[in-house]
Design an enzyme around this catalytic site. Sequence first.
Site, PDB file in Angstrom:
ATOM      1  N   HIS A  89      -7.298  -5.954  -0.014  1.00 58.48           N
ATOM      2  CA  HIS A  89      -6.121  -5.084   0.043  1.00 58.48           C
ATOM      3  C   HIS A  89      -5.018  -5.660   0.933  1.00 58.48           C
ATOM      4  O   HIS A  89      -3.923  -5.106   0.971  1.00 58.48           O
ATOM      5  CB  HIS A  89      -6.529  -3.697   0.553  1.00 58.48           C
ATOM      6  CG  HIS A  89      -5.502  -2.628   0.310  1.00 58.48           C
ATOM      7  ND1 HIS A  89      -5.022  -2.321  -0.948  1.00 58.48           N
ATOM      8  CD2 HIS A  89      -4.844  -1.804   1.167  1.00 58.48           C
ATOM      9  CE1 HIS A  89      -4.130  -1.360  -0.860  1.00 58.48           C
ATOM     10  NE2 HIS A  89      -3.998  -1.022   0.403  1.00 58.48           N
ATOM     11  N   SER A 101       0.826  -1.204   0.000  1.00 57.74           N
ATOM     12  CA  SER A 101       0.000   0.000   0.000  1.00 57.74           C
ATOM     13  C   SER A 101       0.868   1.266   0.000  1.00 57.74           C
ATOM     14  O   SER A 101       1.748   1.412  -0.843  1.00 57.74           O
ATOM     15  CB  SER A 101      -0.960  -0.035   1.193  1.00 57.74           C
ATOM     16  OG  SER A 101      -2.045   0.841   0.995  1.00 57.74           O
ATOM     17  N   ASP A 116      -9.835  -5.886  -4.475  1.00 59.64           N
ATOM     18  CA  ASP A 116      -9.359  -4.813  -3.600  1.00 59.64           C
ATOM     19  C   ASP A 116     -10.336  -3.644  -3.637  1.00 59.64           C
ATOM     20  O   ASP A 116     -10.632  -3.107  -4.708  1.00 59.64           O
ATOM     21  CB  ASP A 116      -7.973  -4.360  -4.079  1.00 59.64           C
ATOM     22  CG  ASP A 116      -7.230  -3.534  -3.051  1.00 59.64           C
ATOM     23  OD1 ASP A 116      -7.893  -2.768  -2.314  1.00 59.64           O
ATOM     24  OD2 ASP A 116      -5.997  -3.640  -2.987  1.00 59.64           O
TER      25      ASP A 116
END
Length: 367
Positions: A346, A169, A318
């Site tokens: 995610h 991320s 996601d």
Amino acid sequence: MGNKFICMTKKDGKETGSRSKRVGRSQRKLLVEEEFLHRQALSMAIQQHQLSQRFDGSMSRRIGSTSSRRHSLPDPLPNGKQGPENLEHVKTKKIVLVHGEGFGAWSWYKTIALLEEVGLEPTALDLKGSGIDRTDTNTVTTLADYSKPLTDYLENLPEDEKVILVGHSSGGACVSFALEHFSQKISKAVYLCATMVSDGQRPFDVFAEELICTGQTLHLKFPLVFELYNANLGSSELFLKESEFLIYGNGKDEPPTAFMFAQQQLKGLYFNQTPTKDVALATVSMRPIPLGPIMEKLSLSQENYGKSRRFFIQTLDDRALSPDVQEKLVRENPPEGVFKIKGSDHCPFFSKPQSLHKILIEIAQIP
């Protein structure tokens, strides 16, 4: 003709029954081991949280090789086969795992166990103000400061050693920062549904793109700015004024210093495929996200970042960083290779640990 499919000798019956019992025992064993691993991780997280309330002294920012006991995780590989038993021929065995916003080294516990099983040397770091690092999140204002545990680690590596970096991320921005300043220490960089930004971009720009692409996601994340945002797409200034998840560490009269999603938003955006026990672990372990680092533009040169070997892993279920946005990142800033994990939210280190492991092994083996 149908009888040949249902009739069996006593011997056949015994063999089938025996095989069924073996499969049953194997499945029960996997469940027991998974339960043990979850309890161990949750216990560790709670213990670290309690310790952090009692002590302000320095703690280890690193997790790696914490146990010699091996555990098998019941997330079968796509082809039904297990990974290689060892990777003695792999040149770079050190894999540094960099967490995303709000997470910590604790989030990689499954990945660490799997990588150790095949003879690799994983290390998970807590970025500044994350995990059990006791720095006040509100004081972390730059990407360099946020990434300092990572850059310190790389700086202290022996000259003849290199690592594979894996960033999740917004941790992708830390990986890019490291590539720019320590490219000679990094053999490969892996962006796991991460902010693989181009020169002059901010990590926030990637999430702003998500808001542009999916109005519903915007509504889930920032309901107070939904209508206004339509008239001013991509405005970080608007976000800083209107988001209900902002934290004002220096008082309401000063600019916000961090933000933190509510549990309901976290579950919907990050953990839509994650096992309940891992959601519980994240709930007691996640910390506020410093704003400064994700609002900072990266300066990336062709001489350093541009010559690095980059790989991207897309997560196809996601809701925090949609497949469309991930595809756009890859298209605008092409890496050497792209991999995809079906059915992953995610956080594939929770929802698809074996699939993630298989891809990391494949990348490690690329000459």
